[in-house]
Design an enzyme around this catalytic site. Structure first.
Site, PDB file in Angstrom:
ATOM      1  N   GLY A  31     -54.795 -10.536 -29.643  1.00 48.65           N
ATOM      2  CA  GLY A  31     -53.653 -10.738 -28.774  1.00 48.65           C
ATOM      3  C   GLY A  31     -53.998 -10.884 -27.301  1.00 48.65           C
ATOM      4  O   GLY A  31     -53.470 -11.772 -26.619  1.00 48.65           O
ATOM      5  N   GLU A  32     -54.917 -10.043 -26.770  1.00 49.02           N
ATOM      6  CA  GLU A  32     -55.182 -10.083 -25.337  1.00 49.02           C
ATOM      7  C   GLU A  32     -55.841 -11.381 -24.902  1.00 49.02           C
ATOM      8  O   GLU A  32     -55.778 -11.769 -23.742  1.00 49.02           O
ATOM      9  CB  GLU A  32     -56.041  -8.896 -24.929  1.00 49.02           C
ATOM     10  CG  GLU A  32     -57.452  -8.910 -25.492  1.00 49.02           C
ATOM     11  CD  GLU A  32     -58.247  -7.689 -25.060  1.00 49.02           C
ATOM     12  OE1 GLU A  32     -59.331  -7.887 -24.484  1.00 49.02           O
ATOM     13  OE2 GLU A  32     -57.786  -6.555 -25.303  1.00 49.02           O
ATOM     14  N   ASP A  33     -56.461 -12.105 -25.869  1.00 45.78           N
ATOM     15  CA  ASP A  33     -57.088 -13.394 -25.549  1.00 45.78           C
ATOM     16  C   ASP A  33     -56.108 -14.563 -25.672  1.00 45.78           C
ATOM     17  O   ASP A  33     -56.120 -15.491 -24.852  1.00 45.78           O
ATOM     18  CB  ASP A  33     -58.266 -13.675 -26.490  1.00 45.78           C
ATOM     19  CG  ASP A  33     -59.497 -12.851 -26.139  1.00 45.78           C
ATOM     20  OD1 ASP A  33     -59.510 -12.258 -25.048  1.00 45.78           O
ATOM     21  OD2 ASP A  33     -60.418 -12.810 -26.970  1.00 45.78           O
ATOM     22  N   THR A  34     -55.268 -14.543 -26.717  1.00 40.50           N
ATOM     23  CA  THR A  34     -54.571 -15.791 -27.086  1.00 40.50           C
ATOM     24  C   THR A  34     -53.059 -15.654 -27.257  1.00 40.50           C
ATOM     25  O   THR A  34     -52.405 -16.641 -27.580  1.00 40.50           O
ATOM     26  CB  THR A  34     -55.148 -16.325 -28.415  1.00 40.50           C
ATOM     27  OG1 THR A  34     -54.851 -15.401 -29.475  1.00 40.50           O
ATOM     28  CG2 THR A  34     -56.637 -16.545 -28.318  1.00 40.50           C
ATOM     29  N   ARG A  35     -52.513 -14.455 -27.040  1.00 42.70           N
ATOM     30  CA  ARG A  35     -51.080 -14.295 -27.285  1.00 42.70           C
ATOM     31  C   ARG A  35     -50.233 -15.225 -26.421  1.00 42.70           C
ATOM     32  O   ARG A  35     -49.170 -15.673 -26.844  1.00 42.70           O
ATOM     33  CB  ARG A  35     -50.668 -12.844 -27.052  1.00 42.70           C
ATOM     34  CG  ARG A  35     -49.169 -12.609 -27.338  1.00 42.70           C
ATOM     35  CD  ARG A  35     -48.731 -11.179 -27.116  1.00 42.70           C
ATOM     36  NE  ARG A  35     -49.286 -10.303 -28.150  1.00 42.70           N
ATOM     37  CZ  ARG A  35     -50.214  -9.378 -27.917  1.00 42.70           C
ATOM     38  NH1 ARG A  35     -50.694  -9.222 -26.690  1.00 42.70           N
ATOM     39  NH2 ARG A  35     -50.666  -8.611 -28.882  1.00 42.70           N
ATOM     40  N   GLY A  63     -57.726   3.662 -33.131  1.00 43.71           N
ATOM     41  CA  GLY A  63     -57.984   4.579 -34.225  1.00 43.71           C
ATOM     42  C   GLY A  63     -57.026   4.426 -35.380  1.00 43.71           C
ATOM     43  O   GLY A  63     -57.141   5.123 -36.382  1.00 43.71           O
ATOM     44  N   GLU A  97     -58.598  -7.495 -41.029  1.00 38.46           N
ATOM     45  CA  GLU A  97     -57.740  -8.566 -41.528  1.00 38.46           C
ATOM     46  C   GLU A  97     -58.576  -9.708 -42.074  1.00 38.46           C
ATOM     47  O   GLU A  97     -58.280 -10.276 -43.133  1.00 38.46           O
ATOM     48  CB  GLU A  97     -56.827  -9.086 -40.410  1.00 38.46           C
ATOM     49  CG  GLU A  97     -55.662  -8.178 -40.062  1.00 38.46           C
ATOM     50  CD  GLU A  97     -54.765  -8.796 -39.000  1.00 38.46           C
ATOM     51  OE1 GLU A  97     -55.062  -9.929 -38.557  1.00 38.46           O
ATOM     52  OE2 GLU A  97     -53.769  -8.160 -38.616  1.00 38.46           O
TER      53      GLU A  97
END
Length: 778
Positions: A31-35, A63, A97
């Site tokens: 998410g932090e790269d491509t959201r 965690g 995933e």
């Protein structure tokens, strides 16, 4: 964890897609790269293209473990799109995933599409460079179990990177790559809409429609599919969608258009058509319904599309959605379903396809597929099954509804349901059929109910003449019923589905369930008996029809009763046990139709009003004289007199200037007979005074002398009569002289070879009970 997914909007909100997959696409990304860039753009494109996509929009807490529902979403997705980015490998969640995705690729035949976003594919594949650095935190202080997990992560990454994918560089045209990804996904996802598996006779429908569509042709084709409600039009085109949609990229399936015909929902249908075919959901918004046609034409005229317009009910709907073929690009196909045939004009559609009812075997199969688990009725159910199939008369909706209703019930329950259906139609079936009835205007409804109660079966021109005499614009109304699939005209005879007949009679019955005198039409013996006993005004009754099957015992018609029927226009009696008082009369001046088999009095009443009479048929009675005074019969168009063996005087045809058809049979005598029945030359003399051309049918069953007399007399009326039919059953043995007579006559008056009838071929049929007929045509 919070997750979101979009269900691919079926091209209709009520469509269901058949698949073992819950989602078409599962998005795996950091998410932090491509959201806010590639993933967001790709997700938006998937939604616009109606691709059912699962996206998890929150990072896993530090965690935390992957939730079971997320793992389930991975397992239930047809395609996984993995977006490898600079910090992807730092996320244990992404890696877990990925392992599940690659496992499902093998176990569930998963399609995996890797995207390398601003990273070198070789570094990802070999875990070098920034990816080597990303694995360092995972490997620090890792025990044996952790090192095994890292090995599994890396193997999954390597396997994914060995698949064909997309490399998005810093200077790449991202939108072009996303378009390519959408195209690939579209090619993978089968375009299948749910259709119940209990389909009978579908192959023949599909073969015919595919032939009409001629998909190989590059022209634009519109095909109209029409038929009565419940006949299976939507089911058929849904199966057609499944069959041919893989040959088109831009598709729209608009269902329930009739139900959503308001301005607001009409705008929604236009919007959906554009969203489906252009993939522009959220980017192109129509402000009002008026701008829709221009937008469709401008945007789709160069695009090959497949469009289904289901249940069109109004011309304006077609004008807004698909008025002309030129609105769509080469190779486009538009399929329209409707109950109204007239909407499918030749200048709009290339071809029309009428959905016929199922034949008896197909109907039995369909019913049994709903009524029995094994599709085969047991011995106790075979006759009951036959009764249900006969009642449904090939209508798929009725077979499905009744099969579901009777499933699992005992034979005695089936018998009870069938007895109930004989009196009251099933509400679920009527609800569908009534939709078309509600769309008729008042005149069309009255014509429909008259046909239902009185005129189902006669020739169309007869019914038209009768209804015209009642003040209807009958031809227009009957055409409207044909166009709306209420009736068909086969071999010039009006036919109607049994369930439509039952529905129409139920509408009349519901005019007043408890008092038949308050209804407009009567056909039940018990209802007529109740009316005859009443003393009050019964002026709502417009028609009465009774036949032998409905009258178990003698009944009496009185003048007092009929005086109260001030609106009676149709009276049909086919029963010889009706008793009339000597002073019986028809008080209604609106009587347009009188058909009475076994009329018991020697003549029609002295005050008989024939001003409005259009149709007169009297059969098998002891009537001696039709009427005792001169009547004006200007509206009479058809007269049938048969078996009136006591008749001594025929009516004067000159009082019937609009007579078009007449049958006189079984009461003539030859010259010199002591019998007082009328002579044939009296008919000829009267016909010679006619100024109009009409059909004349006379049955002669006596001697050769009468035939010769008739042939000579025909000279007088050859300009007035189109067809003169003679029964020569008793004369066939004298074929030689008979042939000479006819030849001599017709060589003088006819250019046709019809006079060359060879009666030698009829010699062996002389003893046949079927009369041989010859038509002497002028």
């Amino acid at each position: 964890m919070a997750s979101s997914s979009t269900q691919r909007p079926s091209s209709s909100s009520s469509s269901t897609f058949v698949s073992k997959w819950c989602y078409d696409v599962f998005l795996n990304f950091r998410g932090e790269d491509t959201r806010t860039n590639i993933t967001d753009h790709l997700y938006s494109a998937l939604i616009r293209n109606n691709i059912n996509t699962f996206i998890d929009d929150e990072e896993l807490p530090k965690g935390g473990e992957i939730a079971p529902e997320l793992l389930q979403a991975i397992e239930e997705s047809r395609i996984a799109v993995v977006v490898f980015s600079e910090t992807y490998a730092y996320s244990k969640w992404c890696l877990e995933e990925l392992v599940n995705i690659m496992s499902c690729k093998v176990e569930r035949e998963r399609k995996v599409i890797p995207i390398f976003y601003h990273v070198d594919p070789s570094e990802v594949r070999n875990q070098g460079g920034i990816y080597e650095k990303a694995f360092t935190p995972h490997e620090e202080n890792a025990d044996e179990e952790k090192r095994e997990k890292i090995r599994i992560w890396k193997n999954a990454m390597t396997e994914a990177c060995n698949l064909a994918g997309y490399h998005v560089k810093v200077d790449s045209h991202e939108s072009k790559i996303i378009d390519d990804i959408i195209k690939e996904i579209h090619a993978i996802i089968p375009k299948v809409v749910y259709v119940n598996e209990n389909i009978v006779g579908m192959n023949s429908h599909l073969e015919r429609l595919i032939s009409l569509l001629n998909i190989q042709s590059n022209d634009v084709r519109m095909i109209g599919v029409y038929g009565i409600g419940g006949i299976g039009k939507t089911t058929i085109i849904t199966a057609l969608y499944n069959k041919i949609s893989n040959q088109f990229r831009s598709i729209s399936f608009l269902k329930n258009i009739r139900e959503e015909c308001t301005k607001e929902s009409g705008l929604l249908k236009l919007q959906q058509l554009l969203d489906d075919t252009l993939g522009v959901k959220g980017l192109l918004t129509l402000k009002n319904i008026l701008e829709g046609p221009n937008v469709i034409k401008n945007r789709l005229s160069s695009k090959k599309v497949l469009v289904f317009l289901d249940d069109i009910d109004d011309l304006r709907q077609l004008e807004n959605l698909a008025q002309e073929r030129c609105w769509f690009g080469h190779g486009s196909r538009i399929i329209i379903t409707t109950r109204k045939k007239y909407l499918l004009t030749a200048d709009r559609v290339n071809d029309m396809y009428e959905v016929d009812k199922l034949n008896n075997e197909e109907a039995r199969q369909l019913f049994c597929s709903y009524a029995f688990e094994n599709h085969l009725p047991g011995m106790d159910y075979r006759d009951l099954t036959h009764q249900v199939v006969r009642y449904a008369n090939g209508l798929p909706l009725a077979l499905k509804v009744l099969g579901s209703l009777l499933f699992g019930k005992e034979p005695k329950d089936w018998t009870s349901e069938l007895n109930n259906l004989a009196e009251v139609p099933n509400m679920d079936i009527t609800k569908v059929l009534k939709i078309s009835y509600d769309g008729l205007d008042d005149m069309e409804k009255r014509i429909f109910l008259d046909i239902v109660c009185f005129f189902r079966g006669p020739r169309a021109e007869v019914v038209t003449a009768i209804l015209d005499g009642s003040g209807f614009y009958a031809e227009s109304g009957i055409n409207a019923l044909v166009d709306r699939c209420f009736i068909t005209i086969s071999n010039k005879v009006i036919e109607m589905h049994d369930l439509l007949t039952q529905m129409g009679k139920e509408f009349v019955y519901k005019e007043c369930r408890n008092d038949p005198g308050e209804r407009s039409r009567l056909w039940r013996y018990t209802d007529v008996c109740r009316v005859l006993k009443k003393k009050k005004w019964i002026g709502k009754i417009e028609g009465i029809f009774l036949d032998d099957g409905s009258m178990p015992k003698q009944m009496k018609f009185t003048s007092q009763t009929f005086k109260r029927m001030t609106r009676l226009s149709v009276l049909g009696v086919s029963y010889k046990r009706v008793k009339l008082s000597e002073d019986f009369s028809f008080p209604s001046r609106d009587l347009t139709f009188l058909d009475w088999d076994g009329y018991p009095l020697p003549s029609l009443p002295s005050n008989f009003h024939a001003d409005s009479l259009v149709y007169l048929c009297l059969r098998n009675s002891n009537i001696k004289q039709l009427w005792k005074r001169n009547l004006s019969l200007e509206k009479l168009r058809r007269m049938i007199l048969h078996g009136l063996k006591q008749l001594i005087e025929i009516p004067e045809f000159s009082t019937m200037p609009n007579l078009e058809y007449q049958t006189l049979s079984d009461f003539f005598t030859r010259d010199g007979s002591e019998n007082k029945r009328p002579k044939i030359d009296k008919v000829i003399e009267s016909l010679s005074k006619m100024s109009t051309i009409f059909y004349q049918t006379i049955y002669l069953t006596d001697t050769m002398d009468q035939l010769i007399e008739t042939a000579n007399s025909l000279e007088k009326i050859k300009g007035n009569v189109k067809s003169f039919i003679i029964d020569f059953e008793k004369l066939v043995k004298m074929y030689t002289f008979y042939e000479m007579t006819l030849t001599a006559y017709f060589k003088e008056d006819s250019d046709q070879e019809f006079s060359k009838i060879n009666l030698n071929d009829s010699k062996n049929e002389a003893s046949s009970s079927n009369p041989q007929m010859i038509s002497l045509r002028q």
